[in-house]
Design an enzyme around this catalytic site. Structure first.
Site, PDB file in Angstrom:
ATOM      1  N   LYS A 102       0.887  -1.777  -0.189  1.00 53.09           N
ATOM      2  CA  LYS A 102      -0.030   0.376   0.342  1.00 53.09           C
ATOM      3  C   LYS A 102       0.527   0.957   0.034  1.00 53.09           C
ATOM      4  O   LYS A 102       1.433   1.395   1.358  1.00 53.09           O
ATOM      5  CB  LYS A 102      -1.072   0.184   1.438  1.00 53.09           C
ATOM      6  CG  LYS A 102      -1.702   1.508   1.158  1.00 53.09           C
ATOM      7  CD  LYS A 102      -2.074   1.298   2.650  1.00 53.09           C
ATOM      8  CE  LYS A 102      -3.398   2.869   2.583  1.00 53.09           C
ATOM      9  NZ  LYS A 102      -3.110   3.378   3.942  1.00 53.09           N
ATOM     10  N   GLY A 163      -7.451   9.248  10.274  1.00 56.06           N
ATOM     11  CA  GLY A 163      -8.052   9.557  11.454  1.00 56.06           C
ATOM     12  C   GLY A 163      -8.894  10.350  12.290  1.00 56.06           C
ATOM     13  O   GLY A 163      -8.669  10.718  13.839  1.00 56.06           O
ATOM     14  N   ALA A 189      -9.141   5.939   5.275  1.00 56.18           N
ATOM     15  CA  ALA A 189      -9.168   7.094   5.503  1.00 56.18           C
ATOM     16  C   ALA A 189     -10.241   7.925   6.512  1.00 56.18           C
ATOM     17  O   ALA A 189     -11.289   8.435   5.474  1.00 56.18           O
ATOM     18  CB  ALA A 189      -8.067   8.318   5.517  1.00 56.18           C
ATOM     19  N   ASN A 211      -8.474   1.705  10.799  1.00 59.15           N
ATOM     20  CA  ASN A 211      -7.677   1.618  11.972  1.00 59.15           C
ATOM     21  C   ASN A 211      -7.820   2.120  12.623  1.00 59.15           C
ATOM     22  O   ASN A 211      -8.551   1.440  13.926  1.00 59.15           O
ATOM     23  CB  ASN A 211      -5.909   1.601  11.633  1.00 59.15           C
ATOM     24  CG  ASN A 211      -5.041   1.483  12.463  1.00 59.15           C
ATOM     25  OD1 ASN A 211      -4.109   1.576  12.436  1.00 59.15           O
ATOM     26  ND2 ASN A 211      -5.339   0.708  13.773  1.00 59.15           N
ATOM     27  N   THR A 212      -7.749   3.579  12.822  1.00 59.08           N
ATOM     28  CA  THR A 212      -8.268   3.971  14.075  1.00 59.08           C
ATOM     29  C   THR A 212      -9.577   3.625  14.760  1.00 59.08           C
ATOM     30  O   THR A 212     -10.123   3.932  15.612  1.00 59.08           O
ATOM     31  CB  THR A 212      -8.280   5.555  14.193  1.00 59.08           C
ATOM     32  OG1 THR A 212      -7.553   5.719  13.433  1.00 59.08           O
ATOM     33  CG2 THR A 212      -8.283   6.286  15.086  1.00 59.08           C
TER      34      THR A 212
END
EC number: 2.8.1.10
Length: 261
Positions: A102, A163, A189, A211-212
């Site tokens: 990535k 994030g 994102a 992720n976050t």
């Protein structure tokens, strides 16, 4: 209805949720959250996480073994093409010739917005060297087309800033990117909660990477499970085909055949 697999480059996957490994409190929580997500692809920041670079530190691969997951090395923390290319070369060495990466080249530390000029430069170099590139980019349909034409195997426009948890801020441009693309489009994102993931999939995106949204939740394992269901629900809604939007009401009950008048 039986769905088709997600095809990225030369690989096939059943899960359309991709997850990261940062911000968890420990490796055990990382392991449990990834299991709850049902993800098959797990992305790893090579510059920040130990996958063999340091034999004296805990190795993330102990909880995400390559025989169970597809490890997706990423270039998080790179702000120019040269550092991104070097990071991908290191990843290939650490993962025994693994070529799926990535690519993300960031513009500044405040927004972490993609630097598309450096991204294009790095992508060209890496593709020429045999890498399969999943590329983090802006939600600009023209840039997305250029990255696809040069050979990237997946286009990953941001939903909003990394994030931020702000969700999908420009659904229209994401839709245009998807309509134009012949390779998978995955929102990368900005997802904050399950409804954001469902919206991305309802737009027709092939997958979502996050992720976050999971790691920073009060209960990451429960949120991972919620995200799995949201991606599946959004995908099914897209395949089912939503009803058309109308300006006026349209009664769901028939206007003829009343029992009483």
């Amino acid at each position: 209805m039986q769905d088709t697999p997600l095809i990225i480059g030369s690989r096939s996957f059943q899960s359309r949720l991709l997850v990261g490994t940062g911000k968890y409190k420990d490796l055990n929580e990382t392991d449990l959250a990834i299991q709850a997500s049902g993800a098959e692809i797990v992305t790893v920041a090579i510059r920040r996480v130990n996958i063999g670079q340091n034999p004296d530190q805990p190795n993330l691969l102990s909880v995400i073994p390559p025989e169970k997951y597809t490890i997706l090395p990423n270039t998080a923390g790179c702000f120019d093409a040269d550092s991104a290319v070097r990071t991908c070369m290191l990843a290939r060495e650490l993962l025994d010739g693994h070529n799926l990466v990535k690519l993300e080249v960031l513009g500044d530390e405040k927004t972490l917005y993609p630097n598309v000029t450096e991204t294009l430069k790095a992508a060209r170099t890496l593709i020429d060297d045999g890498f399969e590139i999943m590329v983090y980019t802006s939600d600009d349909p023209i840039i997305a087309q250029e990255l696809e034409s040069m050979g990237c195997v997946a286009i990953m426009p941001l939903g909003s800033l990394i994030g931020s948890g702000l969700g999908i801020l420009n659904p229209h441009t994401i839709s245009i990117i998807k309509e134009n693309a012949k390779v998978p489009v995955l929102v990368d994102a900005g997802v904050g909660t399950a409804s954001d993931a469902a919206i991305a999939m309802e737009l027709g995106c092939d997958g979502v990477l996050m992720n976050t949204a999971i790691a920073a939740a009060q209960n990451p394992i429960l949120m991972a499970s919620a995200m799995k269901k949201a991606v599946e629900a959004g995908r099914e809604a897209f395949l089912a085909g939503r009803m058309p939007r109308k300006r006026m009401a349209n009664a769901s009950s028939p206007e003829t055949g009343y029992f009483f008048k």
